[in-house]
Scaffold this motif. Structure first.
Motif, PDB file in Angstrom:
ATOM      1  N   TRP A  45      -2.421  -2.911  -6.674  1.00  0.00           N
ATOM      2  CA  TRP A  45      -2.411  -4.061  -5.763  1.00  0.00           C
ATOM      3  C   TRP A  45      -2.996  -5.293  -6.445  1.00  0.00           C
ATOM      4  O   TRP A  45      -2.474  -6.401  -6.308  1.00  0.00           O
ATOM      5  CB  TRP A  45      -3.204  -3.744  -4.495  1.00  0.00           C
ATOM      6  CG  TRP A  45      -2.610  -2.626  -3.709  1.00  0.00           C
ATOM      7  CD1 TRP A  45      -2.975  -1.308  -3.761  1.00  0.00           C
ATOM      8  CD2 TRP A  45      -1.529  -2.702  -2.787  1.00  0.00           C
ATOM      9  NE1 TRP A  45      -2.189  -0.583  -2.915  1.00  0.00           N
ATOM     10  CE2 TRP A  45      -1.297  -1.413  -2.301  1.00  0.00           C
ATOM     11  CE3 TRP A  45      -0.747  -3.752  -2.309  1.00  0.00           C
ATOM     12  CZ2 TRP A  45      -0.308  -1.119  -1.366  1.00  0.00           C
ATOM     13  CZ3 TRP A  45       0.235  -3.465  -1.375  1.00  0.00           C
ATOM     14  CH2 TRP A  45       0.450  -2.167  -0.914  1.00  0.00           C
ATOM     15  N   THR A  84      -2.648  -7.806  -0.996  1.00  0.00           N
ATOM     16  CA  THR A  84      -1.364  -7.777  -0.297  1.00  0.00           C
ATOM     17  C   THR A  84      -1.031  -9.158   0.248  1.00  0.00           C
ATOM     18  O   THR A  84       0.100  -9.632   0.117  1.00  0.00           O
ATOM     19  CB  THR A  84      -1.406  -6.759   0.860  1.00  0.00           C
ATOM     20  OG1 THR A  84      -1.693  -5.481   0.332  1.00  0.00           O
ATOM     21  CG2 THR A  84      -0.092  -6.715   1.615  1.00  0.00           C
ATOM     22  N   ARG A  92      -7.616  -4.439  -0.865  1.00  0.00           N
ATOM     23  CA  ARG A  92      -6.178  -4.162  -0.877  1.00  0.00           C
ATOM     24  C   ARG A  92      -5.449  -5.129   0.056  1.00  0.00           C
ATOM     25  O   ARG A  92      -4.381  -5.639  -0.270  1.00  0.00           O
ATOM     26  CB  ARG A  92      -5.914  -2.717  -0.469  1.00  0.00           C
ATOM     27  CG  ARG A  92      -4.435  -2.350  -0.531  1.00  0.00           C
ATOM     28  CD  ARG A  92      -4.210  -0.921  -0.158  1.00  0.00           C
ATOM     29  NE  ARG A  92      -4.521  -0.688   1.239  1.00  0.00           N
ATOM     30  CZ  ARG A  92      -4.460   0.489   1.818  1.00  0.00           C
ATOM     31  NH1 ARG A  92      -4.141   1.558   1.125  1.00  0.00           N
ATOM     32  NH2 ARG A  92      -4.735   0.619   3.096  1.00  0.00           N
ATOM     33  N   THR A 100      -1.055  -2.205   5.664  1.00  0.00           N
ATOM     34  CA  THR A 100      -1.892  -1.936   4.492  1.00  0.00           C
ATOM     35  C   THR A 100      -3.386  -2.121   4.726  1.00  0.00           C
ATOM     36  O   THR A 100      -4.177  -1.605   3.951  1.00  0.00           O
ATOM     37  CB  THR A 100      -1.491  -2.830   3.300  1.00  0.00           C
ATOM     38  OG1 THR A 100      -1.667  -4.199   3.650  1.00  0.00           O
ATOM     39  CG2 THR A 100      -0.081  -2.570   2.859  1.00  0.00           C
TER      40      THR A 100
END
Length: 184
Positions: free
Chosen positions: A151, A31, A27, A75
């Motif tokens: 994502w 990101t 993730r 995140t």
């Protein structure tokens, strides 16, 4: 006699923790890809559309780097840096798999508890019961790759859009991105 956490339960919690960290890392990578391209793409497009002094580009690039760092921390990094205890993992496991609700955490707490108010037989029975149940659970089914699908999709779409922009020679998008990322 001190009752320990059943090795099957401990191994399953360890697998759960490893898979969770892997998904958090993926993730974070998605990101990073998405936000670095978007942030510097916006700065680059502003540079293309509006005459911009060097100091303005420096400030916009600095803001982009700052926002990227904050987003990565929120995140990904905050959760990767935090050392998760076995109790926290048990709670997360129970949330992910409701069939284990209040059983797994109880087993972990009974194994780590040093009080002698409850019987050894009770503790052993709980440990054995939880170990049998947790052994049947597949970590991939309670932490599926679908959790990071949005994502991954965002990173893929951003990469595709930027690849298309890079194919337009009149735009000189690669140069604009480089000027935004390294405003020298």
């Amino acid at each position: 006699m001190n009752i320990q956490l059943d090795p099957k339960t401990a191994a399953k919690l360890s697998d759960f923790g490893k898979r969770r960290r892997k998904l958090i890392l993926f993730r974070g990578i998605c990101t990073f890809i998405t936000l670095v391209l978007l942030a510097f793409g916006v700065v680059g497009m502003l540079d293309y559309l509006v005459f911009m002094e060097d100091w303005v580009r420096y400030i916009l690039s600095s803001v982009a780097y700052g926002l990227l760092a904050v987003a990565l921390y929120i995140t990904c990094l905050k959760q990767l840096v935090h050392r998760t205890t076995i109790q926290e993992l048990a709670m997360m496991f129970e949330i992910a798999d409701p069939s284990m609700r209040e059983k797994l955490l109880s087993a972990v707490e009974l194994a780590s508890s040093k009080n002698s108010y409850d019987s050894e037989i009770f503790r052993e029975l709980i440990q054995r019961d939880v170990a049998e149940q947790v052994e049947k659970v597949k970590v991939e089914s309670i932490l599926p790759n679908n959790l990071i699908k949005k994502w991954l999709r965002a990173a893929s779409l951003t990469l595709a859009a930027f690849a298309l922009l890079l194919l337009i020679p009149q735009l000189k998008f690669g140069t604009l991105l480089l000027r935004a990322a390294v405003p020298v």
